[in-house]
Motif scaffolding. Structure first.
Motif, PDB file in Angstrom:
ATOM      1  N   THR A 467      -1.326 -10.662 -49.782  1.00 53.05           N
ATOM      2  CA  THR A 467      -1.353  -9.549 -48.805  1.00 53.05           C
ATOM      3  C   THR A 467      -2.004  -9.769 -47.697  1.00 53.05           C
ATOM      4  O   THR A 467      -3.180 -10.336 -48.033  1.00 53.05           O
ATOM      5  CB  THR A 467      -1.601  -8.284 -49.681  1.00 53.05           C
ATOM      6  N   VAL A 468      -1.566  -9.714 -46.435  1.00 52.24           N
ATOM      7  CA  VAL A 468      -2.347  -9.993 -45.234  1.00 52.24           C
ATOM      8  C   VAL A 468      -2.431  -9.002 -44.348  1.00 52.24           C
ATOM      9  O   VAL A 468      -1.653  -8.427 -44.190  1.00 52.24           O
ATOM     10  CB  VAL A 468      -1.589 -11.344 -44.589  1.00 52.24           C
ATOM     11  N   ALA A 469      -3.613  -8.579 -43.915  1.00 49.45           N
ATOM     12  CA  ALA A 469      -3.831  -7.830 -42.985  1.00 49.45           C
ATOM     13  C   ALA A 469      -4.044  -8.367 -41.565  1.00 49.45           C
ATOM     14  O   ALA A 469      -5.173  -9.263 -41.539  1.00 49.45           O
ATOM     15  CB  ALA A 469      -5.018  -6.824 -43.149  1.00 49.45           C
ATOM     16  N   VAL A 470      -3.357  -7.993 -40.467  1.00 48.77           N
ATOM     17  CA  VAL A 470      -3.694  -8.589 -39.223  1.00 48.77           C
ATOM     18  C   VAL A 470      -4.581  -7.624 -38.684  1.00 48.77           C
ATOM     19  O   VAL A 470      -4.406  -6.549 -38.521  1.00 48.77           O
ATOM     20  CB  VAL A 470      -2.389  -8.782 -38.358  1.00 48.77           C
ATOM     21  N   LEU A 471      -5.904  -7.985 -38.244  1.00 52.03           N
ATOM     22  CA  LEU A 471      -6.834  -7.154 -37.565  1.00 52.03           C
ATOM     23  C   LEU A 471      -7.097  -7.559 -36.114  1.00 52.03           C
ATOM     24  O   LEU A 471      -6.929  -9.086 -35.982  1.00 52.03           O
ATOM     25  CB  LEU A 471      -8.190  -7.278 -38.316  1.00 52.03           C
ATOM     26  N   ALA A 472      -7.686  -6.850 -35.279  1.00 54.21           N
ATOM     27  CA  ALA A 472      -8.116  -7.465 -33.920  1.00 54.21           C
ATOM     28  C   ALA A 472      -9.205  -6.453 -33.296  1.00 54.21           C
ATOM     29  O   ALA A 472      -9.299  -5.272 -33.784  1.00 54.21           O
ATOM     30  CB  ALA A 472      -6.884  -7.211 -32.983  1.00 54.21           C
ATOM     31  N   PRO A 473     -10.131  -6.762 -32.549  1.00 50.40           N
ATOM     32  CA  PRO A 473     -11.065  -6.052 -31.776  1.00 50.40           C
ATOM     33  C   PRO A 473     -10.315  -4.760 -31.285  1.00 50.40           C
ATOM     34  O   PRO A 473      -9.286  -5.089 -30.645  1.00 50.40           O
ATOM     35  CB  PRO A 473     -11.733  -6.725 -30.618  1.00 50.40           C
ATOM     36  N   THR A 474     -11.226  -3.729 -31.288  1.00 50.25           N
ATOM     37  CA  THR A 474     -10.618  -2.314 -31.207  1.00 50.25           C
ATOM     38  C   THR A 474     -10.146  -2.292 -29.612  1.00 50.25           C
ATOM     39  O   THR A 474      -9.079  -1.926 -29.187  1.00 50.25           O
ATOM     40  CB  THR A 474     -11.447  -1.069 -31.153  1.00 50.25           C
ATOM     41  N   GLU A 475     -10.895  -2.982 -28.851  1.00 51.99           N
ATOM     42  CA  GLU A 475     -10.711  -2.864 -27.301  1.00 51.99           C
ATOM     43  C   GLU A 475      -9.512  -3.666 -26.838  1.00 51.99           C
ATOM     44  O   GLU A 475      -8.843  -3.319 -26.033  1.00 51.99           O
ATOM     45  CB  GLU A 475     -11.958  -3.572 -26.540  1.00 51.99           C
ATOM     46  N   ASP A 476      -9.108  -4.887 -27.685  1.00 60.19           N
ATOM     47  CA  ASP A 476      -8.103  -5.518 -27.402  1.00 60.19           C
ATOM     48  C   ASP A 476      -6.966  -4.558 -27.983  1.00 60.19           C
ATOM     49  O   ASP A 476      -5.995  -4.900 -27.133  1.00 60.19           O
ATOM     50  CB  ASP A 476      -8.101  -6.891 -28.165  1.00 60.19           C
ATOM     51  N   ARG A 477      -7.016  -3.968 -28.911  1.00 60.57           N
ATOM     52  CA  ARG A 477      -5.810  -3.193 -29.358  1.00 60.57           C
ATOM     53  C   ARG A 477      -5.620  -2.143 -28.441  1.00 60.57           C
ATOM     54  O   ARG A 477      -4.438  -1.831 -28.001  1.00 60.57           O
ATOM     55  CB  ARG A 477      -6.247  -2.732 -30.623  1.00 60.57           C
ATOM     56  N   GLN A 479      -6.106  -2.136 -25.293  1.00 58.03           N
ATOM     57  CA  GLN A 479      -5.296  -2.665 -24.181  1.00 58.03           C
ATOM     58  C   GLN A 479      -3.761  -3.032 -24.267  1.00 58.03           C
ATOM     59  O   GLN A 479      -2.865  -2.708 -23.423  1.00 58.03           O
ATOM     60  CB  GLN A 479      -5.910  -3.982 -23.587  1.00 58.03           C
ATOM     61  N   ARG A 480      -3.731  -3.770 -25.626  1.00 59.58           N
ATOM     62  CA  ARG A 480      -2.281  -3.852 -25.690  1.00 59.58           C
ATOM     63  C   ARG A 480      -1.427  -2.802 -26.084  1.00 59.58           C
ATOM     64  O   ARG A 480      -0.181  -2.618 -25.555  1.00 59.58           O
ATOM     65  CB  ARG A 480      -2.174  -4.666 -27.091  1.00 59.58           C
ATOM     66  N   ILE A 481      -1.815  -1.786 -26.454  1.00 57.73           N
ATOM     67  CA  ILE A 481      -1.206  -0.573 -26.910  1.00 57.73           C
ATOM     68  C   ILE A 481      -0.776   0.278 -25.501  1.00 57.73           C
ATOM     69  O   ILE A 481       0.384   0.484 -25.493  1.00 57.73           O
ATOM     70  CB  ILE A 481      -1.806   0.475 -27.911  1.00 57.73           C
ATOM     71  N   MET A 482      -1.882   0.369 -24.648  1.00 58.63           N
ATOM     72  CA  MET A 482      -1.569   0.839 -23.331  1.00 58.63           C
ATOM     73  C   MET A 482      -0.450   0.150 -22.382  1.00 58.63           C
ATOM     74  O   MET A 482       0.481   0.957 -21.957  1.00 58.63           O
ATOM     75  CB  MET A 482      -2.903   0.771 -22.682  1.00 58.63           C
ATOM     76  N   GLN A 483      -0.451  -1.145 -22.608  1.00 58.52           N
ATOM     77  CA  GLN A 483       0.528  -1.883 -22.151  1.00 58.52           C
ATOM     78  C   GLN A 483       1.755  -1.732 -22.669  1.00 58.52           C
ATOM     79  O   GLN A 483       2.983  -1.495 -21.741  1.00 58.52           O
ATOM     80  CB  GLN A 483       0.009  -3.526 -21.943  1.00 58.52           C
ATOM     81  N   ARG A 484       1.964  -1.924 -23.928  1.00 55.41           N
ATOM     82  CA  ARG A 484       3.318  -1.887 -24.628  1.00 55.41           C
ATOM     83  C   ARG A 484       3.788  -0.739 -24.574  1.00 55.41           C
ATOM     84  O   ARG A 484       5.123  -0.625 -24.196  1.00 55.41           O
ATOM     85  CB  ARG A 484       2.807  -2.524 -26.020  1.00 55.41           C
ATOM     86  N   PRO A 488      -1.399   6.424 -21.738  1.00 55.76           N
ATOM     87  CA  PRO A 488      -3.024   6.389 -21.205  1.00 55.76           C
ATOM     88  C   PRO A 488      -4.151   5.991 -22.329  1.00 55.76           C
ATOM     89  O   PRO A 488      -3.755   6.047 -23.508  1.00 55.76           O
ATOM     90  CB  PRO A 488      -3.114   7.847 -20.853  1.00 55.76           C
ATOM     91  N   GLU A 489      -5.190   5.214 -21.816  1.00 52.68           N
ATOM     92  CA  GLU A 489      -6.342   4.904 -22.852  1.00 52.68           C
ATOM     93  C   GLU A 489      -6.719   5.934 -23.805  1.00 52.68           C
ATOM     94  O   GLU A 489      -6.634   5.689 -25.068  1.00 52.68           O
ATOM     95  CB  GLU A 489      -7.313   4.448 -21.910  1.00 52.68           C
ATOM     96  N   GLU A 490      -6.766   7.072 -23.440  1.00 56.61           N
ATOM     97  CA  GLU A 490      -7.192   8.121 -24.519  1.00 56.61           C
ATOM     98  C   GLU A 490      -6.427   8.342 -25.644  1.00 56.61           C
ATOM     99  O   GLU A 490      -6.690   8.217 -26.641  1.00 56.61           O
ATOM    100  CB  GLU A 490      -7.308   9.503 -23.624  1.00 56.61           C
ATOM    101  N   TYR A 491      -5.099   8.348 -25.306  1.00 62.81           N
ATOM    102  CA  TYR A 491      -4.005   8.398 -26.228  1.00 62.81           C
ATOM    103  C   TYR A 491      -3.870   7.267 -27.177  1.00 62.81           C
ATOM    104  O   TYR A 491      -3.935   7.164 -28.302  1.00 62.81           O
ATOM    105  CB  TYR A 491      -2.637   8.486 -25.475  1.00 62.81           C
ATOM    106  N   ALA A 492      -4.232   6.053 -26.513  1.00 62.73           N
ATOM    107  CA  ALA A 492      -4.124   4.599 -27.520  1.00 62.73           C
ATOM    108  C   ALA A 492      -5.449   4.833 -28.149  1.00 62.73           C
ATOM    109  O   ALA A 492      -5.198   4.450 -29.598  1.00 62.73           O
ATOM    110  CB  ALA A 492      -4.484   3.630 -26.579  1.00 62.73           C
ATOM    111  N   ARG A 493      -6.468   5.107 -28.021  1.00 64.09           N
ATOM    112  CA  ARG A 493      -7.658   5.365 -28.774  1.00 64.09           C
ATOM    113  C   ARG A 493      -7.335   6.476 -29.947  1.00 64.09           C
ATOM    114  O   ARG A 493      -7.687   6.084 -31.249  1.00 64.09           O
ATOM    115  CB  ARG A 493      -8.878   5.682 -28.056  1.00 64.09           C
ATOM    116  N   LEU A 494      -6.865   7.434 -29.471  1.00 60.86           N
ATOM    117  CA  LEU A 494      -6.323   8.704 -30.704  1.00 60.86           C
ATOM    118  C   LEU A 494      -5.726   7.957 -31.731  1.00 60.86           C
ATOM    119  O   LEU A 494      -6.039   8.187 -33.040  1.00 60.86           O
ATOM    120  CB  LEU A 494      -5.657   9.524 -29.950  1.00 60.86           C
ATOM    121  N   ARG A 495      -4.682   7.074 -31.309  1.00 54.72           N
ATOM    122  CA  ARG A 495      -3.460   6.699 -32.177  1.00 54.72           C
ATOM    123  C   ARG A 495      -4.582   5.717 -33.090  1.00 54.72           C
ATOM    124  O   ARG A 495      -4.252   5.374 -34.396  1.00 54.72           O
ATOM    125  CB  ARG A 495      -2.625   5.780 -31.693  1.00 54.72           C
TER     126      ARG A 495
END
Ligand code: TXA
Ligand code: MG
Length: 542
Positions: A467-477, A479-484, A488-495
């Motif tokens: 079982t593998v979890a893919v993790l990443a630094p919150t700030e990178d995530r 940015q990625r969600i906002m772009q993808r 807005p940033e606020e909503y990405a952080r909420l998710r």
């Protein structure tokens, strides 16, 4: 010696002149439906000796003789059983050689000192016309230098024999591509000495029981003698060592992909070509087209010697039909170094992790390793739409949460997200109905990736070997969600905040993949190498 090339388009005249080479004790390359042969007058000891010399063939390895029709059998053989005529009627002209007691007229030089002789009638009009014109049987082994793959075109044969033979008839590419099937009719039950262009099943239909000689499927021990002397020599071997991988195509492909480094030699079925984009590749034909595989098998072995590969992996058909002959040639090339991918335990890697971490890139890495990816979320939604037993169980537990056919997500969500017991109950129901579907999808695969956001909550982790979890630094995530998702940033952080923490995954997963890569492509490449190491390690322990 200059080797003259004859062409069938030249008609009678060319055939006559080619036959004259045979009559006068010379060496002639002859086309047949199986492979090209190195021919000479079978009754002329001197001429036959030259065959052995040109090929560099050991003298104890007998030659088979070629006749234009079954009517010639009694001229060269004794004690011919009715079954020989029956077989000739059914399969001649064609890729079948029969071993029968020899008449004195056939020299021991031709039969390698044996009291028996192999006879066949090739399915090639031009060659039968040459034999008839010469009015003597033509002794012809395959037209390669001893130890090299058999030639399936005139140019293949000239590679080995140019300047060593008087002439060659260019009769085009061989239609079958592997040598004739050899059946020994001097024993009861008849014995298959070499699988070839005529499937064993076809012989069994006529003969009933047929014994398969041990040398067909196994490496002989030192000192053990095969009944066809030629089977003891290591044939068809490229310079680089070969590993033959048996088993279902997608399993053997995944095994090879895990082992084969960039630049490795690979022989694979057409369906898996893309997987080996960075290897020196030879396609054998479609997985189910054994006739095509027979046509290509020698080519695939022949060409590696002009490349710098240092190891070769080959997919291999099973023993049905022409698969027995194709597999035999590949296994001989491998010195019977064989791995059976069907016997290896399946590896199921469950991949999870929060949104924006790079799960998709990690799944791509598994795909590149030959893995099959099962999208568990997609399976869940399809089951919800099509599986009435699942809908019934949900309705029993939670009341009517369906609007007609469609699940009312909000209604169900309100029930389960406020009550941990209800959520557990829902997960159990879903698990019961999903597992059989996922099991079935994983069937026949060696490497499976389970794409499952709720890997642990759903219980599907129990089906995984890793079982593998893919993790990443919150700030990178963020940015990625906002772009993808263009949010807005606020909503990405909420998710991100609504998802399990890194600690949650660290406590449960057998492996963590931390994504600090600058691009998805880089992360995929890194993940591929890491997965490969883990999986190979797993395989070692099995
Ligand atoms: O398709 C073919 O059979 C091709 C084309 C040219 O006709 N010929 C061919 O010949 O493959 P060769 O020599 O490469 O293979 C003949 C095999 C050898 O393994 C030899 O040991 C075996 O047949 N053989 C020949 N005479 C035999 C005999 N009397 N008893 C047992 N094995 C025999
Ligand atoms: Mg041969």
């Amino acid at each position: 010696m200059k080797t003259r090339v004859f062409h069938p388009q030249g008609g009678e005249k060319e055939i006559k002149e080619a036959a004259e080479i045979i009559r006068s004790g010379g060496l002639l390359g002859i086309p047949t439906e199986t492979v090209y042969g190195l021919g000479a007058d079978a009754l002329n000891e001197e001429a036959v000796l030259h065959i052995f010399e040109a090929k560099g063939r050991p003298q104890d390895n007998p030659l088979i003789i070629h006749v234009p029709e079954a009517g010639w059998l009694p001229r060269y053989c004794r004690e011919i059983p009715d079954t020989a005529y029956l077989l000739a009627e059914k399969f001649w002209p064609g890729p079948l050689t029969m071993i029968l007691p020899r008449r004195e007229i056939v020299p021991l030089r031709t039969t390698g000192g044996l009291e028996t002789v192999g006879v066949r009638c090739p399915d090639h009009d031009v060659t039968r016309a040459i034999i008839a014109a010469a009015d003597v049987p033509i002794a012809a082994p395959s037209g390669n230098t001893s130890g090299r793959p058999s030639p399936t075109s005139a140019s293949d044969m000239l590679e080995d024999m140019d300047g060593k033979i008087d002439g060659i008839m260019d009769g085009g590419a061989c239609q079958v591509g592997v040598e004739s099937t050899i059946i020994d009719l001097t024993v009861q039950p008849p014995r298959l000495l070499r699988p070839g262009g005529l499937p064993l099943e076809a012989l069994e239909e006529v003969l009933g029981q047929v014994t398969v000689d041990k040398a067909v499927t196994q490496k002989l021990q030192d000192g053990e003698k095969p009944r066809a002397p030629g089977m003891k020599y290591r044939h068809y071997a490229p310079k680089a060592p070969v590993t033959v991988v048996l088993g279902e195509g997608c399993r053997s492909a995944a095994y090879i992909r895990l082992q084969a480094q960039k630049g490795c030699g690979v022989i694979c079925f057409d369906e898996f070509a893309e997987l080996f984009y960075d290897c020196v590749l030879h396609c054998l034909g479609p997985e189910e087209d054994r006739a095509e595989q027979a046509r290509r098998v020698f080519d695939s072995l022949r060409t590696f010697d002009n490349t710098p590969v240092t190891e070769i992996y080959a997919q291999c058909p099973d023993d049905r039909g022409l698969g027995l002959a194709v597999g035999n040639r590949l296994k001989k090339a491998a010195g019977f170094h064989v791995v059976d991918a069907d016997k290896l335990p399946r590896i199921v890697i469950g991949i999870t992790g929060g949104t924006g971490s790079g799960k998709t890139s990690a799944l791509q890495a598994l795909r590149r390793l030959g893995g099959t990816i099962i999208d568990c979320d997609a399976v869940y939604h399809r089951e919800l739409a099509t599986n009435s037993a699942l809908r019934r169980d949900i309705t029993r537990a939670f009341g009517d949460v369906f609007d007609g056919e469609k699940l009312n997500r909000q209604k169900l969500g309100n029930l389960v997200f406020t009550d941990p017991d209800a959520l557990r109950q829902l997960n159990e129901i879903v698990y019961c109905h999903l597992l059989p579907v996922i099991r079935q999808k994983a069937e026949g695969h060696l490497l499976v990736g389970l794409d499952a956001i709720n890997l642990f909550e759903s219980g599907l982790s129990a089906f995984c070997t890793e079982t593998v979890a893919v993790l990443a630094p919150t700030e990178d995530r963020v940015q990625r969600i906002m772009q993808r998702d263009s949010i807005p940033e606020e909503y990405a952080r909420l998710r991100i905040g609504a998802q399990p923490t890194d600690a949650y995954y660290q406590a449960r997963c057998s492996h963590i993949l931390y994504n600090r890569a600058s691009s998805p492509e880089t992360f995929t490449a890194q993940a591929e190498e890491i997965f490969r190491q883990w999986i190979l390690e797993d395989m070692k322990h099995e």
